[in-house]
Design an enzyme around this catalytic site. Structure first.
Site, mmCIF file in Angstrom:
data_model
loop_
_atom_site.group_PDB
_atom_site.id
_atom_site.type_symbol
_atom_site.label_atom_id
_atom_site.label_comp_id
_atom_site.label_asym_id
_atom_site.label_seq_id
_atom_site.Cartn_x
_atom_site.Cartn_y
_atom_site.Cartn_z
ATOM 1 N N CYS A 1 41.081 38.291 30.244
ATOM 2 C CA CYS A 1 42.043 37.558 31.064
ATOM 3 C C CYS A 1 43.435 37.816 30.494
ATOM 4 O O CYS A 1 43.613 38.723 29.688
ATOM 5 C CB CYS A 1 41.707 36.069 31.136
ATOM 6 S SG CYS A 1 41.617 35.245 29.526
ATOM 7 N N THR A 2 44.420 37.039 30.880
ATOM 8 C CA THR A 2 45.807 37.310 30.491
ATOM 9 C C THR A 2 46.018 37.211 28.987
ATOM 10 O O THR A 2 46.488 38.147 28.344
ATOM 11 C CB THR A 2 46.765 36.347 31.205
ATOM 12 O OG1 THR A 2 46.502 36.373 32.606
ATOM 13 C CG2 THR A 2 48.214 36.735 30.943
#
Length: 343
Positions: A199-200
Site C-alpha cells: 500500500c502507500t
C-alpha cells in the site's frame, strides 16, 4: 492554550512563502494502546503547533496515523518530541521523495474510532499476528516467484495512476471493500501461494495481513514502509524498479512520480495522463484525471454543468449550495457519469 488553527489555509500559504524555509513532507503510523485519546491529541497539537508542524493526524485507541509537513530547521526538534513518547521512539518516518512546502496548510489532529477505516471487528482476531515484513530487495524477489500473488491494498483511483507490475488491483472505492473481495478471489490459494501485499506507506497492510492470516492464508507478506519506502530503497541501493507510474499521496501534491511510465488516461478525452485534480465547482469537488488541454477547455471542471455553475458569481454559488449536502460524487473519486474515459 491554543488547540485549534487560527489561520486559514490561504493565510498560512502566504506565511510559508514569506518565510522562504524548506519544509519536509513525511508520514508515519504506529499501532499502540492509547488510554486517553483526548489528552494525547491535545498534547500533540500543542507541541507540534509550537514547531510550526502542519498536517492531518488521526488518533485512536488503537494508535496514530499521521501525514505531516515540518519546517526543515525544526525537524530534529520534531524528532526529539516524537522520541519522547515511549511508543513512538524511533518510529519509521516515510520521507516524501518529491517535496512541496505547501503539501499541508493546517494542523489537524483528530480523534477517530480507528486510524484506518477498515470495518473490522478487532476483537475477533489477533491483530498482532501480522504478515512477514519484506524490504525492497526481498519484495522484488518474491514477486518474481510464480507462486506469488501480488495484491494492491489501495483503492481504484490510487492504483489507476501507478502500481506494481502484475499486481491485482481491486476496483474498489474504500479499503474495507477490498478485504472480502480479495479473500473470495484467492480462497483456493490460501496454502499454496505467497500472498504479498503493498500500500502507500504500509499501514493498511498491517491490519490486512493479520486479517488474512486469521482467514487461513499461510504465507502472508507485506512491503515494509509501502511504496514510499520502496522508492527510497531502490534509489539508494540501485535496485530494479518494479513500480509503474505514480504513487498517489493524501496531501496537496496528490502524487509522487516513481517511474516515467504514464499508465492512466485523461477522464475527459482519453489521452495519456496521470494528473489528478479536483473539480473547480466547490459543490462538486470531484477528484478525477484531467490533462492540460481539457483543463483549459473545461475551465478546470469535470462537466459542462459544473463549468456553468463555476462561472456564476461566488455569492450566487454559495446560495445554490446552501442547505445541501455534498454530492456523493465527491467520494466516488472519478466515478461520475460525466467522465467519458473514467476507469
Amino acid at each position: 492554550m491554543q488547540l485549534y488553527n487560527k489561520l486559514s489555509a490561504k493565510e498560512r500559504a502566504i506565511l510559508i512563502d514569506e518565510a522562504g524555509t524548506d519544509r519536509l513532507t513525511l508520514s508515519f503510523y504506529k499501532y499502540a494502546h492509547i488510554g486517553n485519546t483526548e489528552i494525547f491529541r491535545n498534547y500533540l497539537f500543542i507541541g507540534w503547533n509550537e514547531l510550526d508542524v502542519l498536517g492531518r493526524i488521526y488518533v485512536a485507541k488503537e494508535g496514530i496515523n499521521g501525514q505531516l509537513s515540518v519546517p526543515a530547521p525544526n525537524f530534529e526538534a520534531f524528532k526529539t518530541h516524537l522520541d519522547s513518547i515511549s511508543f513512538l521512539k524511533d518510529v519509521r518516518l516515510n520521507i516524501a521523495r518529491e517535496q512541496d512546502s505547501k503539501s499541508f496548510l493546517k494542523l489537524k489532529v483528530k480523534i477517530r474510532h480507528k486510524i484506518v477505516a477498515d470495518g473490522l471487528n478487532d476483537d475477533t482476531f489477533d491483530v498482532t499476528n501480522k504478515g512477514t515484513h519484506v524490504n525492497a530487495s526481498q519484495f522484488n524477489e518474491l514477486i518474481e516467484d510464480p507462486n506469488t500473488v501480488l495484491v494492491d491494498m489501495r483503492n481504484h483511483y490510487e492504483s489507476e495512476i501507478g502500481h506494481f507490475e502484475g499486481a491485482i488491483t481491486p476496483d474498489v472505492d474504500t479499503f474495507r471493500d477490498s478485504l472480502d473481495i480479495i479473500e473470495q478471489d484467492l480462497k483456493d490459494h490460501k496454502e499454496d501461494k505467497n500472498l504479498v501485499m503493498y500500500c502507500t506507506g504500509g499501514i493498511r497492510c498491517e491490519k490486512a495481513s493479520a486479517y488474512y492470516k486469521h482467514k487461513g492464508f499461510k504465507n502472508v507478506f507485506q512491503l515494509e514502509g509501502g511504496i514510499i519506502e520502496y522508492a527510497r530503497q531502490i534509489e539508494e541501493q540501485k535496485l530494479e524498479n518494479k513500480f509503474l507510474g505514480k504513487n498517489f499521496v493524501f496531501d496537496h501534491r496528490r502524487s509522487e512520480r516513481i517511474s516515467d511510465d504514464v499508465i492512466a488516461n485523461c477522464h475527459q478525452c482519453g489521452k495519456p495522463c496521470d494528473h489528478h485534480v479536483n473539480c473547480a465547482n466547490e459543490a462538486c469537488h470531484l477528484l478525477f484525471i484531467q490533462c492540460d488541454e481539457c483543463a483549459s477547455k473545461m475551465e478546470n471542471c469535470c462537466s459542462t454543468e459544473c463549468m456553468e455553475v463555476n462561472r456564476l458569481p461566488y455569492e450566487e454559488q454559495k446560495m445554490l449550495r446552501r442547505g445541501k449536502k455534498n454530492s456523493n460524487k465527491i467520494f466516488k473519486k472519478g466515478r461520475s457519469e460525466a467522465l467519458k474515459y473514467k476507469k
